[in-house]
Write a protein that holds these residues in place. Structure first.
Motif, PDB file in Angstrom:
ATOM      1  N   LYS A   1     -17.354  50.100  56.383  1.00  0.00           N
ATOM      2  CA  LYS A   1     -16.614  49.480  55.673  1.00  0.00           C
ATOM      3  C   LYS A   1     -17.845  47.474  55.762  1.00  0.00           C
ATOM      4  O   LYS A   1     -17.676  47.718  56.681  1.00  0.00           O
ATOM      5  CB  LYS A   1     -14.816  49.042  56.216  1.00  0.00           C
TER       6      LYS A   1
ATOM      7  N   TYR B   1      -9.344  36.340  46.469  1.00  0.00           N
ATOM      8  CA  TYR B   1      -9.416  37.847  47.624  1.00  0.00           C
ATOM      9  C   TYR B   1     -10.310  37.672  48.443  1.00  0.00           C
ATOM     10  O   TYR B   1     -11.433  37.925  48.872  1.00  0.00           O
ATOM     11  CB  TYR B   1      -9.054  39.154  46.296  1.00  0.00           C
TER      12      TYR B   1
ATOM     13  N   LEU C   1     -11.053  41.834  50.675  1.00  0.00           N
ATOM     14  CA  LEU C   1     -11.144  42.897  50.998  1.00  0.00           C
ATOM     15  C   LEU C   1     -11.967  43.651  52.033  1.00  0.00           C
ATOM     16  O   LEU C   1     -13.021  43.201  52.266  1.00  0.00           O
ATOM     17  CB  LEU C   1     -10.722  43.291  49.396  1.00  0.00           C
TER      18      LEU C   1
ATOM     19  N   VAL D   1     -14.780  46.875  51.846  1.00  0.00           N
ATOM     20  CA  VAL D   1     -15.212  47.630  50.052  1.00  0.00           C
ATOM     21  C   VAL D   1     -15.794  48.844  51.591  1.00  0.00           C
ATOM     22  O   VAL D   1     -16.382  48.354  52.144  1.00  0.00           O
ATOM     23  CB  VAL D   1     -15.514  46.877  49.838  1.00  0.00           C
TER      24      VAL D   1
ATOM     25  N   ASP E   1     -18.658  51.605  47.650  1.00  0.00           N
ATOM     26  CA  ASP E   1     -17.412  51.371  46.186  1.00  0.00           C
ATOM     27  C   ASP E   1     -18.268  50.571  45.207  1.00  0.00           C
ATOM     28  O   ASP E   1     -19.077  49.512  45.142  1.00  0.00           O
ATOM     29  CB  ASP E   1     -16.715  50.453  46.443  1.00  0.00           C
TER      30      ASP E   1
ATOM     31  N   ASP F   1     -14.596  49.503  40.451  1.00  0.00           N
ATOM     32  CA  ASP F   1     -13.678  50.012  40.973  1.00  0.00           C
ATOM     33  C   ASP F   1     -12.582  49.350  41.580  1.00  0.00           C
ATOM     34  O   ASP F   1     -11.867  49.756  42.324  1.00  0.00           O
ATOM     35  CB  ASP F   1     -13.870  51.784  41.924  1.00  0.00           C
ATOM     36  N   VAL F   2     -13.358  48.109  42.260  1.00  0.00           N
ATOM     37  CA  VAL F   2     -12.948  47.385  43.220  1.00  0.00           C
ATOM     38  C   VAL F   2     -12.067  46.406  42.492  1.00  0.00           C
ATOM     39  O   VAL F   2     -10.919  46.389  42.772  1.00  0.00           O
ATOM     40  CB  VAL F   2     -14.127  46.714  44.398  1.00  0.00           C
TER      41      VAL F   2
ATOM     42  N   GLU G   1      -9.186  49.419  40.840  1.00  0.00           N
ATOM     43  CA  GLU G   1      -8.155  50.187  42.451  1.00  0.00           C
ATOM     44  C   GLU G   1      -7.597  49.236  43.069  1.00  0.00           C
ATOM     45  O   GLU G   1      -6.413  48.768  43.841  1.00  0.00           O
ATOM     46  CB  GLU G   1      -8.881  51.432  42.356  1.00  0.00           C
ATOM     47  N   LYS G   2      -8.139  48.224  43.166  1.00  0.00           N
ATOM     48  CA  LYS G   2      -8.101  47.592  44.862  1.00  0.00           C
ATOM     49  C   LYS G   2      -7.414  46.487  44.537  1.00  0.00           C
ATOM     50  O   LYS G   2      -6.948  45.690  45.305  1.00  0.00           O
ATOM     51  CB  LYS G   2      -9.207  47.055  45.729  1.00  0.00           C
TER      52      LYS G   2
END
Length: 78
Positions: A2, A14, A16, A18, A22, A26-27, A30-31
């Protein structure tokens, strides 16, 4: 593995975690939960997933936000 990234999407920040695999698409979907960015072809040909990173168009279906030089970037819808 990660990696911590910082995204600013349409003015909102944000922080995050990941995975290396990823995709930015998708980030975003989905996130962050922003489903306006769509996957069309999945190969970067159609441009349906295009977002702007620091003013430059990028196919989010191909872009890995965990790349070695990426830590913070601003995103807006193309």
């Amino acid at each position: 593995m990660k990696k911590q990234i910082n995204l600013k999407v349409n003015g909102q920040s944000y922080a995050l975690q990941v995975d290396a695999k990823d995709l930015l698409l998708d980030v975003i979907r989905e996130k962050i939960g922003l489903t306006g960015t769509k996957e069309g072809c999945g190969t970067g040909e159609c441009g349906a997933c295009t977002v702007l990173i620091d003013g430059e168009p990028v196919n989010s279906c191909l872009y890995l936000p965990s790349g070695p030089k990426v830590k913070t970037f601003s995103l807006s819808r193309a």
